[in-house]
Design an enzyme around this catalytic site. Structure first.
Site, mmCIF file in Angstrom:
data_model
loop_
_atom_site.group_PDB
_atom_site.id
_atom_site.type_symbol
_atom_site.label_atom_id
_atom_site.label_comp_id
_atom_site.label_asym_id
_atom_site.label_seq_id
_atom_site.Cartn_x
_atom_site.Cartn_y
_atom_site.Cartn_z
ATOM 1 C CB CYS A 141 -4.874 -1.101 2.787
ATOM 2 S SG CYS A 141 -4.933 -0.871 0.991
ATOM 3 C CG HIS A 252 -6.882 2.817 3.927
ATOM 4 N ND1 HIS A 252 -5.572 2.874 4.340
ATOM 5 C CD2 HIS A 252 -6.858 2.288 2.680
ATOM 6 C CE1 HIS A 252 -4.779 2.408 3.394
ATOM 7 N NE2 HIS A 252 -5.536 2.032 2.361
ATOM 8 C CD GLU A 254 -5.692 4.234 7.715
ATOM 9 O OE1 GLU A 254 -5.300 4.450 6.542
ATOM 10 O OE2 GLU A 254 -6.291 3.188 8.055
#
Length: 332
Positions: A141, A252, A254
């Site tokens: 990002c 993202h 994660e």
């Protein structure tokens, strides 16, 4: 006597044949030489202006989800501070095996901050790779946007867009089959990424194909996938350097595994976990190709993120400040 010589020769030949597996083939050496204790540096960043009142003494942070992301793939983490001189980054990068630029919302024009530190790291990584020291970089990002900014020679190639708090499937470009990031990916991962909304997006800036050509030079970057924002703007969602082991994703991975805010529309399905884990495994495996190490066990222990405790920033107050589930806070 002739029989004895013949017997002796036979034993020598047998010994040589036995030694071949010990010496090993080229593939055996490659396996043996892989670094099975990879350590990734994660760059810290400035705390946002709307920080919690009790955090005013802190100057930078790392979201714990990025640490867990690396650990889930068998890596360990060293925090990298902002506002340091080049010798600090050079010293550290000759000890670790890769660097992750995390997501966030910092100002790239802020002096001595995230972007300035990232620029130094980016330059050092290029020089290490040019010397044959395989050193991977990953941007998520904001980190993806930083790679675009640095790839455009510190000019801003980004444009405003509306792709915030939404899960999307990737639209692969044909070149994805030749990419390092996806060229060897399992078929089920590719199918999930291209057919289901498993990538989580939280960004208000985008990199278009036109701006890659205008600012970054098509020859240096391979664009791998695209997406569209809510207004129909087409933007780049994943890319990699053609020259260096440098990778960026606008989404993202994660968050799917480690962020649980109820106000974030983050995909937590089994399919989204499967794809997110692929990205973690890919990058940490890239770091296994680097053989840097610390000078001593004590030096290594002192540098690891384990020396700090994450803060639980969730609960009701998270709705007010919109922060991540857990964060590491630093006073410098």
């Amino acid at each position: 006597m002739a029989a004895s010589v013949t017997t002796c020769t036979a034993w020598v030949m047998l010994l040589l044949l036995c030694l071949v597996p010990v010496l090993g083939s080229e593939d055996d050496n490659e396996i043996d030489e892989n670094n099975d204790r990879p350590i990734i540096g994660i760059l810290s960043q400035e705390l946002p202006e709307k920080r919690r009142p009790e955090w005013k003494k802190y100057k930078s942070f790392i979201s714990a989800s990025y640490v867990k992301f690396i650990e889930s793939a068998g890596g360990r983490v060293v925090p990298i501070w902002i506002n340091k001189t080049r010798p600090y980054y050079e010293n550290l990068m000759n000890k670790i095996n890769g660097v992750l630029f995390p997501g966030g919302s910092t100002d790239f024009n802020a002096q001595f901050g995230f972007a300035d530190a990232g620029a130094i790291i980016y330059d050092i990584a290029k020089k290490l790779n040019d010397k044959g020291n395989y050193f991977p970089l990953w941007g998520t990002c904001q980190g993806f946007e930083l790679l675009a900014y640095l790839g455009a020679n510190h000019t801003n190639p980004l444009t405003d867009c509306k792709s915030f708090n939404v899960d999307l499937a990737l639209e692969f470009l044909p070149v994805y089959k030749k990419s390092k990031l996806f060229g060897s990916a399992p078929s089920d991962v590719l199918e999930l990424l291209s057919s289901k909304p498993v990538t989580t997006n939280f960004h208000r800036f985008c990199l278009t194909q036109e701006n890659v050509t205008r600012f970054m030079g098509d020859i240096n970057w391979r664009l791998i996938s695209l997406n569209n924002d809510s207004d129909g703007l087409t933007y780049v969602s994943s890319m990699e350097s053609r020259t260096y082991p440098t990778y960026g994703v606008q989404f993202h991975p994660e968050k799917n595994i480690f962020e649980w805010s109820p106000i974030q529309k983050t995909a937590h399905s089994f399919d989204s976990i499967r794809t997110s884990q692929y990205f973690a495994n890919f990058f940490v495996n890239e770091a296994r190709k680097n053989y840097n190490s610390f000078s001593s066990e004590d030096d290594e222990d002192d540098a690891l993120i384990y020396n700090f405790n994450p803060v639980y920033s969730g609960k009701k107050i998270q709705k007010k400040y919109g922060f991540n589930e857990q964060v590491y806070l630093f006073e410098w």
